[in-house]
Scaffold this motif. Structure first.
Motif, PDB file in Angstrom:
ATOM      1  N   ARG B  90       1.277  -1.659   0.234  1.00 28.77           N
ATOM      2  CA  ARG B  90      -0.171   0.034  -0.111  1.00 28.77           C
ATOM      3  C   ARG B  90       0.676   1.285   0.342  1.00 28.77           C
ATOM      4  O   ARG B  90       0.382   2.224  -0.207  1.00 28.77           O
ATOM      5  CB  ARG B  90      -0.933  -0.047   0.830  1.00 28.77           C
ATOM      6  CG  ARG B  90      -2.183  -1.152   1.315  1.00 28.77           C
ATOM      7  CD  ARG B  90      -2.736  -1.026   1.869  1.00 28.77           C
ATOM      8  NE  ARG B  90      -2.243  -0.813   4.184  1.00 28.77           N
ATOM      9  CZ  ARG B  90      -2.660  -0.755   4.587  1.00 28.77           C
ATOM     10  NH1 ARG B  90      -4.029  -0.079   4.950  1.00 28.77           N
ATOM     11  NH2 ARG B  90      -2.381  -0.919   6.438  1.00 28.77           N
ATOM     12  N   ASP B  91       2.493   1.679   0.438  1.00 30.40           N
ATOM     13  CA  ASP B  91       3.195   2.348   0.347  1.00 30.40           C
ATOM     14  C   ASP B  91       3.899   3.402  -0.283  1.00 30.40           C
ATOM     15  O   ASP B  91       4.072   3.958  -0.521  1.00 30.40           O
ATOM     16  CB  ASP B  91       3.984   1.923   1.301  1.00 30.40           C
ATOM     17  CG  ASP B  91       3.105   1.529   2.614  1.00 30.40           C
ATOM     18  OD1 ASP B  91       1.744   1.914   3.318  1.00 30.40           O
ATOM     19  OD2 ASP B  91       4.156   1.939   4.251  1.00 30.40           O
ATOM     20  N   VAL B  92       3.445   2.210  -1.983  1.00 22.99           N
ATOM     21  CA  VAL B  92       3.303   3.138  -3.590  1.00 22.99           C
ATOM     22  C   VAL B  92       2.838   3.674  -3.607  1.00 22.99           C
ATOM     23  O   VAL B  92       1.938   3.482  -3.419  1.00 22.99           O
ATOM     24  CB  VAL B  92       4.265   2.383  -4.072  1.00 22.99           C
ATOM     25  CG1 VAL B  92       4.665   2.299  -5.122  1.00 22.99           C
ATOM     26  CG2 VAL B  92       5.946   1.442  -3.373  1.00 22.99           C
ATOM     27  N   PRO B  93       3.289   5.309  -4.570  1.00 26.13           N
ATOM     28  CA  PRO B  93       2.001   5.814  -4.573  1.00 26.13           C
ATOM     29  C   PRO B  93       1.397   5.325  -5.724  1.00 26.13           C
ATOM     30  O   PRO B  93       0.039   5.443  -5.712  1.00 26.13           O
ATOM     31  CB  PRO B  93       3.408   6.955  -5.112  1.00 26.13           C
ATOM     32  CG  PRO B  93       4.245   6.983  -4.635  1.00 26.13           C
ATOM     33  CD  PRO B  93       4.421   5.901  -4.055  1.00 26.13           C
ATOM     34  N   ARG B  94       1.717   4.597  -6.803  1.00 18.26           N
ATOM     35  CA  ARG B  94       1.372   3.865  -7.979  1.00 18.26           C
ATOM     36  C   ARG B  94       2.074   2.236  -8.086  1.00 18.26           C
ATOM     37  O   ARG B  94       3.411   2.993  -8.378  1.00 18.26           O
ATOM     38  CB  ARG B  94       1.368   4.697  -8.961  1.00 18.26           C
ATOM     39  CG  ARG B  94      -0.006   4.153 -10.398  1.00 18.26           C
ATOM     40  CD  ARG B  94       0.277   5.153 -10.837  1.00 18.26           C
ATOM     41  NE  ARG B  94      -0.397   6.860 -10.754  1.00 18.26           N
ATOM     42  CZ  ARG B  94      -0.215   7.694 -11.710  1.00 18.26           C
ATOM     43  NH1 ARG B  94      -0.227   7.764 -12.831  1.00 18.26           N
ATOM     44  NH2 ARG B  94      -0.350   9.305 -11.460  1.00 18.26           N
ATOM     45  N   TYR B  95       0.968   1.747  -8.556  1.00 21.68           N
ATOM     46  CA  TYR B  95       1.538   0.622  -8.636  1.00 21.68           C
ATOM     47  C   TYR B  95       1.569   0.047 -10.418  1.00 21.68           C
ATOM     48  O   TYR B  95       0.226   0.447 -10.918  1.00 21.68           O
ATOM     49  CB  TYR B  95       1.239  -0.720  -8.231  1.00 21.68           C
ATOM     50  CG  TYR B  95       1.576  -0.905  -6.711  1.00 21.68           C
ATOM     51  CD1 TYR B  95       2.213  -1.287  -5.406  1.00 21.68           C
ATOM     52  CD2 TYR B  95       0.821   0.331  -5.783  1.00 21.68           C
ATOM     53  CE1 TYR B  95       2.576  -1.205  -4.502  1.00 21.68           C
ATOM     54  CE2 TYR B  95       1.268  -0.129  -4.071  1.00 21.68           C
ATOM     55  CZ  TYR B  95       2.129  -0.498  -3.798  1.00 21.68           C
ATOM     56  OH  TYR B  95       2.671  -0.794  -2.548  1.00 21.68           O
ATOM     57  N   ARG B  96       2.490  -1.162 -10.909  1.00 19.01           N
ATOM     58  CA  ARG B  96       1.697  -1.735 -12.114  1.00 19.01           C
ATOM     59  C   ARG B  96       1.710  -2.983 -11.945  1.00 19.01           C
ATOM     60  O   ARG B  96       2.521  -3.319 -11.079  1.00 19.01           O
ATOM     61  CB  ARG B  96       2.573  -1.715 -13.146  1.00 19.01           C
ATOM     62  CG  ARG B  96       3.232   0.160 -13.347  1.00 19.01           C
ATOM     63  CD  ARG B  96       3.942   0.187 -14.813  1.00 19.01           C
ATOM     64  NE  ARG B  96       3.181   1.990 -15.698  1.00 19.01           N
ATOM     65  CZ  ARG B  96       3.340   2.040 -16.628  1.00 19.01           C
ATOM     66  NH1 ARG B  96       5.165   1.632 -17.334  1.00 19.01           N
ATOM     67  NH2 ARG B  96       3.755   3.366 -17.143  1.00 19.01           N
ATOM     68  N   VAL B  97       0.907  -3.339 -12.348  1.00 17.17           N
ATOM     69  CA  VAL B  97       0.562  -4.988 -12.391  1.00 17.17           C
ATOM     70  C   VAL B  97       1.040  -5.484 -14.089  1.00 17.17           C
ATOM     71  O   VAL B  97       0.293  -5.273 -14.685  1.00 17.17           O
ATOM     72  CB  VAL B  97      -0.522  -5.489 -11.572  1.00 17.17           C
ATOM     73  CG1 VAL B  97      -1.294  -6.264 -11.525  1.00 17.17           C
ATOM     74  CG2 VAL B  97      -1.245  -4.820 -10.737  1.00 17.17           C
ATOM     75  N   TYR B  98       1.514  -6.675 -13.487  1.00 18.67           N
ATOM     76  CA  TYR B  98       1.631  -7.252 -14.951  1.00 18.67           C
ATOM     77  C   TYR B  98       1.546  -8.865 -15.535  1.00 18.67           C
ATOM     78  O   TYR B  98       2.062  -9.383 -14.008  1.00 18.67           O
ATOM     79  CB  TYR B  98       3.204  -7.255 -15.738  1.00 18.67           C
ATOM     80  CG  TYR B  98       3.745  -5.567 -15.884  1.00 18.67           C
ATOM     81  CD1 TYR B  98       4.077  -5.221 -17.271  1.00 18.67           C
ATOM     82  CD2 TYR B  98       4.458  -5.362 -14.893  1.00 18.67           C
ATOM     83  CE1 TYR B  98       4.229  -4.137 -17.300  1.00 18.67           C
ATOM     84  CE2 TYR B  98       5.315  -3.642 -14.932  1.00 18.67           C
ATOM     85  CZ  TYR B  98       4.747  -3.188 -16.186  1.00 18.67           C
ATOM     86  OH  TYR B  98       5.594  -1.567 -16.215  1.00 18.67           O
ATOM     87  N   ARG B  99       0.815  -8.648 -16.296  1.00 16.21           N
ATOM     88  CA  ARG B  99       0.325 -10.469 -16.160  1.00 16.21           C
ATOM     89  C   ARG B  99       1.004 -10.946 -17.420  1.00 16.21           C
ATOM     90  O   ARG B  99       0.523 -10.746 -19.007  1.00 16.21           O
ATOM     91  CB  ARG B  99      -0.973 -10.271 -15.807  1.00 16.21           C
ATOM     92  CG  ARG B  99      -1.559 -10.263 -15.009  1.00 16.21           C
ATOM     93  CD  ARG B  99      -3.620 -10.469 -14.716  1.00 16.21           C
ATOM     94  NE  ARG B  99      -4.274 -10.051 -13.805  1.00 16.21           N
ATOM     95  CZ  ARG B  99      -3.981 -10.344 -12.226  1.00 16.21           C
ATOM     96  NH1 ARG B  99      -2.878 -11.578 -12.132  1.00 16.21           N
ATOM     97  NH2 ARG B  99      -3.808  -9.733 -10.800  1.00 16.21           N
ATOM     98  N   ASN B 100       1.209 -11.885 -17.338  1.00 15.62           N
ATOM     99  CA  ASN B 100       2.169 -12.474 -18.067  1.00 15.62           C
ATOM    100  C   ASN B 100       2.680 -11.321 -19.516  1.00 15.62           C
ATOM    101  O   ASN B 100       2.456 -11.604 -21.065  1.00 15.62           O
ATOM    102  CB  ASN B 100       1.047 -13.617 -19.014  1.00 15.62           C
ATOM    103  CG  ASN B 100       0.505 -14.273 -18.841  1.00 15.62           C
ATOM    104  OD1 ASN B 100       1.205 -15.213 -18.652  1.00 15.62           O
ATOM    105  ND2 ASN B 100      -0.686 -14.514 -18.669  1.00 15.62           N
ATOM    106  N   GLY B 101       3.389 -10.484 -18.263  1.00 11.81           N
ATOM    107  CA  GLY B 101       4.510  -9.501 -19.433  1.00 11.81           C
ATOM    108  C   GLY B 101       3.573  -8.329 -20.078  1.00 11.81           C
ATOM    109  O   GLY B 101       3.850  -7.485 -20.229  1.00 11.81           O
TER     110      GLY B 101
END
Lengths: 268, 268
Positions: B90-101
Motif C-alpha cells: 500500500r505504501d507505493v504511490p502507484r503500482y503496475r500489475v503485469y500479467r504474462n508480461g
C-alpha cells in the motif's frame, strides 16, 4: 625485494632509494614515468628568500596543481618526510636552472647553487596515481609507448599572489569512457597526487588548440571512441614561477621527478 | 521537524513515514523525484514462487542496475529493514500489475493480489543520490523543471539467468564537465544507489538513438557545452522481468518509488 621496471626502460631499481642513488651518481638521467611503481614521485621547486615564502602561499591557494608533500627548512637541503637520506640537490635525475625566468642550464646536480636562504618544495605528481590506475586495469598509452605524458598550458587561471600568477598546466591521458569514469573514481581519492581530473572531452573548452602539439612532454594519440582526460599538473607552479622571473629558480626537468619512499597507497 | 518539499510539488511531508501514509491513503499518487530529500527511495518488484528465487540471483549478478536494499520473507508484506511499518502492498504511490508480461492495471494498492508465496524486493534508486549531488552544488535540470528523470533502454546486455535476461536501462542527467567529474566522485561512494555512472557523452555508444525520445520518464534538454551522464537504472529489472513474462509481476510505476526511512548519507 621486488624489482620495479618500466616498459622500455634499460635499468630496474630494487627500491626508491636505489633509484635516488642512481640519480645522485649520474647513472639515472632519463624521465621517471613508470619507474618504481607504487611509490610517490614529486615535482621539485627551489627558491630563495621572499620568493620562497610567497610560493608557499601560492601552493596553499592552488592545491590541485600544487599539492605540497614536503618543504625543507631554509638552507637545509633535506626532505625529512619523503624518505631515507633524500638530498634535494642531487637526487633528481635532471634539474633546470632558471635565471630571471630564462632557462640557463640543465645540470645533473645543483650542489654548487644551494645557499643558506634556499627552500625546496616537493609537490605531488600525477605519475603517483598511474600505478593505481594500472593496478585497476586502466591502460595508460604513454607508458605502453615509453613516452613522457603530454602536458598543455590551458586558458584556466590559477589563484594569484602579488607576484605569482598564471595559467593552469594539465597532463592528458586518452581513455575509453568506462576507464575515464573508473579513473575519476580512483584519482578522487588521491588529493595529494592532484586528485580528480579538472576536465575531459573538448580540449578547446580549456584553451588547448591542438592535442598533437603538447607544450611539454610527448604527444600521445587519442583513438576513436576515446576521450582525453585532463589532470592539473605540477608543471603549473614551474610555469608560474618562470613567468615571475625571480633571480634564481631551480626545478626538476619536466618528467624527471624525485622518487620518494612514500607508498602511493598512503596518499589515498 | 523539517518539512521536505519538491519544486513544483503541491504537498510537503514532514518525514518519509508521513509520505508513505499519504500514499497508503491515496493522497500521494504522483512521482516521488525530489520528495523527502535526504532519504533513500526504492524501486519495487514483487514475484511469486521460483520467479522470486531466480530474480534474487539476477540481482546478485547485476548489482549496478539492481542494488538490493531489502527482501521480504515469502508471504510477509513488510520491509523490516527500510523503516517504520512499511507495507509493501500500500505504501507505493502507484503500482503496475503485469500479467504474462502485459500491463494489466495501475492500481494505488495491491492488497488483493498479495499471496502466501509472494516475495517483494526493494532496489536502490538514483533519486537517492540526487540530494547528495544538489547538496554539493550540482544542479539537476529535471528537478528544476519538475519533470521525471529521462530513462532509456540501451544496447548493453545484463548478465542473464536461465529465464531472466535483457538490456540495461539507464537514467540520464545533463551536466557541465566539472559537474560531471564531481558527480562521478560523489556517486562512486554510493554503490547501493547504483554507484558511479556507466557512461557519459555519445548516446549512440550505448545504443541510444535519440535523447529527445526517452523510453520512460520525461525528455530533458542537453545544453551546449554539457555532457549527458548515464547511470544504471532500477527500471532495468522491471524491463527484464516484463520480457520473461511470468504469470504475475507487480512493480512500482516508473518514478513512483517507495520512500524509506534510510538516510541517503547512510548509503555512502
Amino acid at each position: 625485494m621486488p624489482v620495479h621496471t618500466r616498459p622500455g626502460a634499460s635499468v630496474a631499481y630494487a627500491n626508491p632509494y636505489s633509484a635516488r642513488l642512481a640519480a645522485r651518481s649520474g647513472v639515472l638521467r632519463g624521465h621517471t614515468s613508470g619507474l618504481c611503481d607504487g611509490y610517490v614521485q614529486a615535482n621539485i621547486v627551489m627558491l630563495r628568500d621572499t620568493w620562497a615564502n610567497e610560493f608557499l602561499r601560492f601552493c596553499q591557494l592552488n592545491p590541485k596543481p600544487c599539492p605540497l608533500l614536503d618543504v625543507t627548512e631554509p638552507g637545509v637541503p633535506v626532505f625529512r618526510h619523503l624518505g631515507q637520506d633524500v638530498d634535494v640537490r642531487r637526487d633528481v635525475p635532471r634539474y633546470r636552472v632558471y635565471r630571471n625566468g630564462e632557462l640557463a642550464d640543465e645540470p645533473a646536480d645543483v650542489e654548487a647553487l644551494w645557499t643558506d636562504d634556499m627552500v625546496a618544495f616537493a609537490i605531488g605528481c600525477s605519475f603517483s596515481f598511474e600505478h593505481a590506475l594500472m593496478e585497476a586495469g586502466v591502460p595508460l598509452r604513454h607508458i605502453a609507448m615509453s613516452r613522457n605524458v603530454a602536458m598543455y598550458r590551458t586558458s584556466v587561471d590559477t589563484i594569484g599572489t602579488s607576484r605569482l600568477a598564471g595559467k593552469l598546466v594539465v597532463s592528458m591521458r586518452p581513455m575509453s569512457v568506462p576507464d575515464a569514469i573508473r579513473a575519476i573514481e580512483i584519482t578522487s581519492r588521491m588529493p595529494r597526487a592532484h586528485g580528480a581530473p579538472v576536465h575531459f572531452g573538448d580540449p578547446a573548452a580549456i584553451g588547448i588548440a591542438d592535442l598533437a602539439q603538447p607544450d611539454w612532454g610527448d604527444a600521445v594519440p587519442v583513438q576513436p571512441g576515446e576521450v582525453p582526460v585532463f589532470w592539473a599538473c605540477g608543471v603549473t607552479p614551474q610555469a608560474v614561477v618562470q613567468q615571475a622571473r625571480p633571480e634564481l629558480c631551480i626545478t626538476h626537468a619536466p618528467g624527471h621527478m624525485l622518487i620518494t619512499d612514500l607508498r602511493t597507497a598512503a596518499l589515498a
